[in-house]
Design an enzyme around this catalytic site. Structure first.
Site, PDB file in Angstrom:
ATOM      1  CB  SER A   1       3.404  -5.497  -3.087  1.00  0.00           C
ATOM      2  OG  SER A   1       1.937  -6.038  -3.389  1.00  0.00           O
TER       3      SER A   1
ATOM      4  CB  SER B   1      -1.544   0.593  -4.589  1.00  0.00           C
ATOM      5  OG  SER B   1      -2.199  -0.479  -4.519  1.00  0.00           O
TER       6      SER B   1
ATOM      7  CB  CYS C   1       9.099  -2.824  -6.780  1.00  0.00           C
ATOM      8  SG  CYS C   1       8.481  -0.988  -6.545  1.00  0.00           S
TER       9      CYS C   1
ATOM     10  CB  ILE D   1       8.163  -7.630   7.459  1.00  0.00           C
ATOM     11  CG1 ILE D   1       6.738  -7.168   6.991  1.00  0.00           C
ATOM     12  CG2 ILE D   1       8.343  -9.289   7.146  1.00  0.00           C
ATOM     13  CD1 ILE D   1       6.531  -7.104   5.489  1.00  0.00           C
ATOM     14  CD  GLU D   2      12.929  -5.778   8.230  1.00  0.00           C
ATOM     15  OE1 GLU D   2      11.863  -5.857   7.868  1.00  0.00           O
ATOM     16  OE2 GLU D   2      13.736  -4.620   7.672  1.00  0.00           O
TER      17      GLU D   2
ATOM     18  CG  ASP E   1       3.505  -0.551   4.573  1.00  0.00           C
ATOM     19  OD1 ASP E   1       3.062  -1.293   3.581  1.00  0.00           O
ATOM     20  OD2 ASP E   1       4.088   0.253   4.737  1.00  0.00           O
TER      21      ASP E   1
ATOM     22  CB  ILE F   1      -3.540   2.289   0.106  1.00  0.00           C
ATOM     23  CG1 ILE F   1      -3.387   2.084  -1.508  1.00  0.00           C
ATOM     24  CG2 ILE F   1      -2.590   3.550   0.357  1.00  0.00           C
ATOM     25  CD1 ILE F   1      -3.664   2.970  -2.590  1.00  0.00           C
ATOM     26  N   GLY F   2      -3.772  -1.129   0.816  1.00  0.00           N
ATOM     27  CA  GLY F   2      -4.641  -2.156   0.837  1.00  0.00           C
ATOM     28  C   GLY F   2      -5.170  -2.788  -0.508  1.00  0.00           C
ATOM     29  N   GLY F   3      -4.344  -2.447  -1.472  1.00  0.00           N
ATOM     30  CA  GLY F   3      -4.661  -2.866  -2.957  1.00  0.00           C
ATOM     31  C   GLY F   3      -4.903  -4.488  -3.080  1.00  0.00           C
TER      32      GLY F   3
HETATM   33  N1  SAH Z   1       0.607  -3.544  -2.175  1.00  0.00           N
HETATM   34  C1  SAH Z   1       0.442  -2.384  -1.636  1.00  0.00           C
HETATM   35  C2  SAH Z   1       1.878  -1.566  -1.849  1.00  0.00           C
HETATM   36  C3  SAH Z   1       3.097  -2.298  -1.625  1.00  0.00           C
HETATM   37  S1  SAH Z   1       4.535  -1.222  -1.717  1.00  0.00           S
HETATM   38  C4  SAH Z   1      -0.518  -1.369  -1.725  1.00  0.00           C
HETATM   39  O1  SAH Z   1      -1.510  -1.890  -2.398  1.00  0.00           O
HETATM   40  O2  SAH Z   1      -0.566  -0.551  -1.479  1.00  0.00           O
HETATM   41  C5  SAH Z   1       5.709  -1.696  -0.671  1.00  0.00           C
HETATM   42  C6  SAH Z   1       5.210  -1.397   1.005  1.00  0.00           C
HETATM   43  O3  SAH Z   1       6.066  -2.017   1.517  1.00  0.00           O
HETATM   44  C7  SAH Z   1       5.258   0.197   1.142  1.00  0.00           C
HETATM   45  O4  SAH Z   1       4.009   0.371   1.662  1.00  0.00           O
HETATM   46  C8  SAH Z   1       6.289  -0.028   2.255  1.00  0.00           C
HETATM   47  O5  SAH Z   1       6.049   1.095   3.358  1.00  0.00           O
HETATM   48  C9  SAH Z   1       6.360  -1.211   2.751  1.00  0.00           C
HETATM   49  N2  SAH Z   1       7.850  -1.578   3.333  1.00  0.00           N
HETATM   50  C10 SAH Z   1       8.665  -1.710   2.831  1.00  0.00           C
HETATM   51  N3  SAH Z   1       9.812  -2.237   3.595  1.00  0.00           N
HETATM   52  C11 SAH Z   1       9.054  -2.691   4.704  1.00  0.00           C
HETATM   53  C12 SAH Z   1       9.496  -3.636   5.731  1.00  0.00           C
HETATM   54  N4  SAH Z   1      10.866  -3.922   6.033  1.00  0.00           N
HETATM   55  N5  SAH Z   1       8.486  -3.863   6.875  1.00  0.00           N
HETATM   56  C13 SAH Z   1       7.149  -3.501   6.497  1.00  0.00           C
HETATM   57  N6  SAH Z   1       6.840  -2.790   5.553  1.00  0.00           N
HETATM   58  C14 SAH Z   1       7.930  -2.376   4.505  1.00  0.00           C
END
Ligand code: SAH
Length: 421
Positions: free
Chosen positions: A76, A406, A79, A57-58, A34, A13-15
């Site tokens: 992030s 987040s 986790c 991403i991959e 994302d 959500i853009g933290g």
């Molecule tokens: N920092 C973010 C939250 C990160 S939580 C915030 O502020 O909201 C991890 C995020 O990684 C999740 O939203 C999930 O959808 C995304 N994610 C997980 N695997 C992913 C991938 N392979 N490619 C892109 N996004 C991914």
């Protein structure tokens, strides 16, 4: 300072984007990536002008990353592979695949970003993934620092102990040396990531060999760091002792007083509530309109089943526990609830509960007017600005879920300031 071009991976959500804004660093998010559609909907609502890629991403080619020509990565990674209650699959967990891809990609970029910030859960510091990260960064010529920080360190009454790594390109590193170690790092990351079955052994190795690199020294950025409660203190270097080696005094402290709370718990909460360096919960509450409150009250069924497990706080408290993505759906360990009526003493309600009928029990508990924090209040405690909004159609549970994933915006903004300073 020139405008920094920022790549926001796992943007949710853009933290991270809010933390960048809050830090005052002149920056511009050139792409946010994302795969979660709800999170992306919220991100887009708040940052309509930021290019948001709804892709794994991959699945993104090196060339596409090169075209972005970024100076900073904020990320992030998922986790779950590193949480203490999870299976700790670490690098063998499929959810780590994209992060391994990022590590493989980094040394191959045309131009390495000057700055990197990574956030993850407690547990990441002793993972094989962290080991690979450190190897890659060192190989690419970065210097880095690692921290365990909770929002109480910046005066916010909420626990959210998280691992952070900030890395900066060392200017002293010659270009020639850099290209040599980069190719070495590349092949190491590849071969280690390939041997997934070894994750357990690697994780043990990382615990014994790298903990000395974890440094915690933040007086300027986190003025209240040393004053944070003991559960908030970094525990990286001190594995917890199993129950069998508790002292007699500790055992006595461990006896349940009421509400499944021990004397030690009560004492810890008391001292947290007396710590004037931390603000009061009431500073983060929404002005409640008549009727608003009703929808957030805990239903009788939940009170009856889970009352003893609730972490209850009052508006004057200076503490609350971490809000997780299960808040509002599950009760145990997902976040604090608020006592709406403070005229009734919590202790007196709980004292006689086991001697009365279920009906009477509910009547007693209802007197406290226990309610969930609203999503807006959770966002406030996580440092999101008032301008942050949820678009229409995103349910309350979805709001809790995305917020729970987040980060604390204020904590990250301070780390960003430290990183570029
Ligand atoms: N920092 C973010 C939250 C990160 S939580 C915030 O502020 O909201 C991890 C995020 O990684 C999740 O939203 C999930 O959808 C995304 N994610 C997980 N695997 C992913 C991938 N392979 N490619 C892109 N996004 C991914």
């Amino acid at each position: 300072m020139e405008c920094v071009r920022v790549l926001e991976l796992y943007s949710g959500i853009g933290g991270m984007h809010y933390a960048l804004k809050e830090s005052g660093i002149p920056g511009h998010v050139v792409a946010a990536i994302d795969i979660n559609t709800t999170a992306n909907q919220i991100y887009r609502h708040n940052f309509p002008d930021t290019p948001l890629w709804n892709k794994t991403i991959e699945g993104i080619a090196l060339d596409d990353f090169n075209k972005l020509s970024f100076d900073m990565i904020l990320m992030s990674p998922p986790c779950q592979p590193f949480t203490r209650i999870g299976l700790q699959g670490d690098i063998s967990d499929p959810r780590t695949k994209s992060f391994l891809y990022v590590l493989d990609l980094l040394p191959r970029l045309h131009r390495l970003p000057r700055f990197i910030l990574l956030e993850n859960v407690k547990g990441f510091e002793s993972s094989a993934a962290r080991e690979l990260l450190v190897k890659t960064l060192t190989g690419c010529g970065y210097s880095f620092q690692e921290f365990m920080v909770s929002p109480t360190s910046v005066g916010i009454p909420n626990s959210r102990l998280r691992y952070f790594l900030i890395a900066k390109m060392s200017t002293s590193f010659s270009t020639q040396a850099r290209s040599e170690v980069r190719s070495q790092a590349r092949s190491e990351v590849r071969s280690q990531a390939r041997s997934e079955g070894m994750s357990q052994a690697m994780s043990q190795h990382s615990q014994s060999s790298t903990s000395d690199r974890v440094c915690i020294q933040l007086p300027d950025v986190f003025p209240h760091f040393a004053e944070a409660d003991s559960s908030e203190q970094p525990t990286v270097l001190s594995p917890t002792c199993p129950g069998s080696c508790q002292s007699e005094e500790e055992v006595r402290e461990g006896q349940v007083l009421y509400k499944l709370e021990t004397a030690a718990d009560a004492q810890r909460k008391r001292s947290q509530n007396q710590d004037l360096s931390i603000r009061q919960i009431q500073d983060f509450l929404e002005p409640q309109r008549e009727g608003d409150l009703e929808q957030h009250l805990l239903p009788p069924r939940t009170l009856l089943r889970y009352a003893l497990l609730l972490d209850i706080v009052q508006p004057t408290c200076r503490r609350s526990v971490c809000f997780t993505k299960g808040y509002g759906r599950y009760v145990e360990g997902t976040g604090s609830v608020l006592q709406g009526c403070t005229e009734t003493q919590m202790e007196s309600v709980f004292a006689g509960l086991d001697q009365v009928s279920e009906e009477e029990k509910v009547q007693q508990l209802l007197k406290l007017k226990l309610r969930y924090f609203t999503p807006r209040e959770v966002a406030n405690l996580m440092g999101f600005p008032q301008s942050f909004m949820f678009p229409e159609g995103v349910s309350t549970l979805q709001q809790y879920r995305t917020l729970g994933n987040s980060l604390n915006v204020v904590v990250v903004s301070r780390l960003l300031q430290l990183l570029v300073s």
